[in-house]
Design an enzyme around this catalytic site. Structure first.
Site, PDB file in Angstrom:
ATOM      1  N   HIS A 255     -10.385  -3.692  10.241  1.00  0.00           N
ATOM      2  CA  HIS A 255      -9.669  -2.887   9.244  1.00  0.00           C
ATOM      3  C   HIS A 255     -10.660  -1.962   8.540  1.00  0.00           C
ATOM      4  O   HIS A 255     -11.800  -2.339   8.294  1.00  0.00           O
ATOM      5  CB  HIS A 255      -8.967  -3.801   8.233  1.00  0.00           C
ATOM      6  CG  HIS A 255      -7.993  -3.072   7.375  1.00  0.00           C
ATOM      7  ND1 HIS A 255      -8.393  -2.307   6.296  1.00  0.00           N
ATOM      8  CD2 HIS A 255      -6.650  -2.939   7.447  1.00  0.00           C
ATOM      9  CE1 HIS A 255      -7.316  -1.757   5.744  1.00  0.00           C
ATOM     10  NE2 HIS A 255      -6.248  -2.115   6.436  1.00  0.00           N
TER      11      HIS A 255
ATOM     12  N   ASN B 277       0.159  -6.781   6.197  1.00  0.00           N
ATOM     13  CA  ASN B 277      -1.214  -7.084   5.773  1.00  0.00           C
ATOM     14  C   ASN B 277      -1.184  -7.185   4.253  1.00  0.00           C
ATOM     15  O   ASN B 277      -1.133  -6.168   3.576  1.00  0.00           O
ATOM     16  CB  ASN B 277      -2.160  -5.978   6.243  1.00  0.00           C
ATOM     17  CG  ASN B 277      -3.573  -6.184   5.720  1.00  0.00           C
ATOM     18  OD1 ASN B 277      -3.893  -7.227   5.148  1.00  0.00           O
ATOM     19  ND2 ASN B 277      -4.423  -5.179   5.929  1.00  0.00           N
TER      20      ASN B 277
ATOM     21  N   SER C 182       0.596   3.881   4.495  1.00  0.00           N
ATOM     22  CA  SER C 182       1.739   4.314   3.679  1.00  0.00           C
ATOM     23  C   SER C 182       3.055   4.325   4.449  1.00  0.00           C
ATOM     24  O   SER C 182       3.905   5.188   4.220  1.00  0.00           O
ATOM     25  CB  SER C 182       1.472   5.672   3.033  1.00  0.00           C
ATOM     26  OG  SER C 182       0.352   5.594   2.164  1.00  0.00           O
TER      27      SER C 182
ATOM     28  N   GLY D 295      -2.750   3.339   1.492  1.00  0.00           N
ATOM     29  CA  GLY D 295      -2.587   3.113   0.054  1.00  0.00           C
ATOM     30  C   GLY D 295      -2.531   4.386  -0.764  1.00  0.00           C
ATOM     31  O   GLY D 295      -2.613   4.350  -1.986  1.00  0.00           O
TER      32      GLY D 295
ATOM     33  N   LYS E  40      -3.463  -8.094   2.324  1.00  0.00           N
ATOM     34  CA  LYS E  40      -4.781  -7.836   1.713  1.00  0.00           C
ATOM     35  C   LYS E  40      -5.076  -8.927   0.681  1.00  0.00           C
ATOM     36  O   LYS E  40      -4.689 -10.080   0.893  1.00  0.00           O
ATOM     37  CB  LYS E  40      -4.815  -6.415   1.143  1.00  0.00           C
ATOM     38  CG  LYS E  40      -4.404  -5.381   2.201  1.00  0.00           C
ATOM     39  CD  LYS E  40      -4.695  -3.960   1.848  1.00  0.00           C
ATOM     40  CE  LYS E  40      -4.240  -3.053   2.982  1.00  0.00           C
ATOM     41  NZ  LYS E  40      -4.515  -1.640   2.725  1.00  0.00           N
TER      42      LYS E  40
ATOM     43  N   GLU F 186     -10.988  -1.181   5.560  1.00  0.00           N
ATOM     44  CA  GLU F 186     -11.582  -1.725   4.326  1.00  0.00           C
ATOM     45  C   GLU F 186     -12.749  -2.651   4.661  1.00  0.00           C
ATOM     46  O   GLU F 186     -13.738  -2.689   3.931  1.00  0.00           O
ATOM     47  CB  GLU F 186     -10.492  -2.451   3.504  1.00  0.00           C
ATOM     48  CG  GLU F 186      -9.554  -1.446   2.843  1.00  0.00           C
ATOM     49  CD  GLU F 186      -8.125  -1.923   2.666  1.00  0.00           C
ATOM     50  OE1 GLU F 186      -7.870  -3.135   2.710  1.00  0.00           O
ATOM     51  OE2 GLU F 186      -7.244  -1.050   2.470  1.00  0.00           O
TER      52      GLU F 186
ATOM     53  N   GLU G 179      -4.822   3.412  12.022  1.00  0.00           N
ATOM     54  CA  GLU G 179      -4.669   3.560  10.578  1.00  0.00           C
ATOM     55  C   GLU G 179      -5.585   4.674  10.078  1.00  0.00           C
ATOM     56  O   GLU G 179      -6.787   4.430   9.861  1.00  0.00           O
ATOM     57  CB  GLU G 179      -5.032   2.249   9.862  1.00  0.00           C
ATOM     58  CG  GLU G 179      -4.160   1.077  10.231  1.00  0.00           C
ATOM     59  CD  GLU G 179      -4.086   0.039   9.107  1.00  0.00           C
ATOM     60  OE1 GLU G 179      -2.978  -0.420   8.829  1.00  0.00           O
ATOM     61  OE2 GLU G 179      -5.124  -0.274   8.502  1.00  0.00           O
TER      62      GLU G 179
HETATM   63  P1  13P Z   1      -0.560   0.722   2.992  1.00  0.00           P
HETATM   64  O1  13P Z   1       0.710   0.438   3.733  1.00  0.00           O
HETATM   65  O2  13P Z   1      -0.598   0.102   1.603  1.00  0.00           O
HETATM   66  O3  13P Z   1      -0.929   2.177   3.000  1.00  0.00           O
HETATM   67  O4  13P Z   1      -1.741  -0.054   3.777  1.00  0.00           O
HETATM   68  C1  13P Z   1      -1.869   0.131   5.132  1.00  0.00           C
HETATM   69  C2  13P Z   1      -2.871  -0.827   5.643  1.00  0.00           C
HETATM   70  O5  13P Z   1      -4.056  -0.721   5.377  1.00  0.00           O
HETATM   71  C3  13P Z   1      -2.387  -1.939   6.465  1.00  0.00           C
HETATM   72  O6  13P Z   1      -3.444  -2.614   7.090  1.00  0.00           O
END
Ligand code: 13P
Length: 256
Positions: free
Chosen positions: A97, A11, A215, A175, A13, A99, A169
């Protein structure tokens, strides 16, 4: 025998221009582009779907989007529909997601419409669920995951569910560099498998991949991927560089 092929999805982003995305994918194609024993999906921003799609032609790497609008067309300024994604040879789409839920106010009901639209257009949803830190600390993790999962998948048939991918997640691990322990992750993954069994029957639930996200890095991936119900990863930060993403793919090959 494990019925589920491991899957590593990146992903990206809001990162990478069309040219940067194509360059990254060219490196992936050169190293892991012929693999068939693990599935690989990259999910660039909308504007890079076309260039990335072209760069992965002839490889086994699949193309995913990060969102869609449930309607096929109409007055929805700034939105992208499932048929538009299909026209660019997108096969997967990340939905729900955290976010999108927290920063853009997406509700379970709206996410459900997206899941149904994806299914109707033969796009495989990578449907995300996960609790916040406050919810975990309040002991509400399983309840939160159950609500998100059942509401998000309402109206999905058993036949459609065969194409579904779920991603767990935990919001507090995204992150942050703070990864869930293997026990924490496996507990929720097994719980999700149980919910999927109730919704879609055991044989269908046994075929649905449940990815871990938050992560995940080459250093912690082998242990996570060795868990019974962890069928791959949804990778943010570590998917933005070919070297770390390839290492994650190799960890999945080793864990299969
Ligand atoms: P990270 O791997 O940067 O923690 O992000 C995970 C994520 O949100 C994947 O959709």
């Amino acid at each position: 025998m494990n019925l589920r092929k491991k899957l590593i999805a990146g992903n990206w982003k809001m990162n990478k221009t069309p040219a940067d995305g194509a360059a990254l994918v060219a490196e992936l194609v050169a190293t892991v582009g012929k693999l068939t024993d693990v599935d690989i999906v990259v999910c660039p921003p909308f504007v890079a779907l076309e260039s990335v799609g072209r760069a992965l032609e002839g490889s086994t790497v699949k193309l995913g989007a990060q969102n869609l609008h449930p309607e096929a067309s109409g007055a929805f300024t700034g939105e992208i529909s499932a048929p538009m994604l299909r026209a660019l040879f997108t096969t997967h789409v990340i939905l729900g997601h955290s976010e999108r839920r927290s920063l853009f106010g997406e509700t379970d009901a709206f996410i459900n419409l997206k899941v149904l639209a994806a299914m109707k257009n033969q796009l495989r949803p990578i449907f995300c669920v996960g609790e916040s830190l406050a919810e975990r600390e309040a002991g509400a993790t399983l309840k939160v995951v159950q609500t998100q999962l059942e509401a998000g998948l309402e109206g999905v048939s058993k036949e459609q569910a065969a194409g579904l991918i779920v991603a767990y997640e935990p919001v507090w691990a995204i992150g942050t560099g703070k990864v869930a322990t293997t026990d924490q992750a496996q507990e929720v993954h097994a719980f999700i498998r149980g919910l999927l069994t109730n919704l879609f029957t055991e044989p269908v639930a046994q075929r649905i991949r449940i990815l871990y996200g938050g992560s995940m890095k080459p250093a912690n991936a082998p242990e996570l991927l060795a868990q019974k119900d962890i069928d791959g990863g949804l990778i943010g930060g570590a998917s933005l560089e070919a070297r770390s993403f390839v290492e994650l793919v190799k960890a999945a090959v080793a864990a299969k």
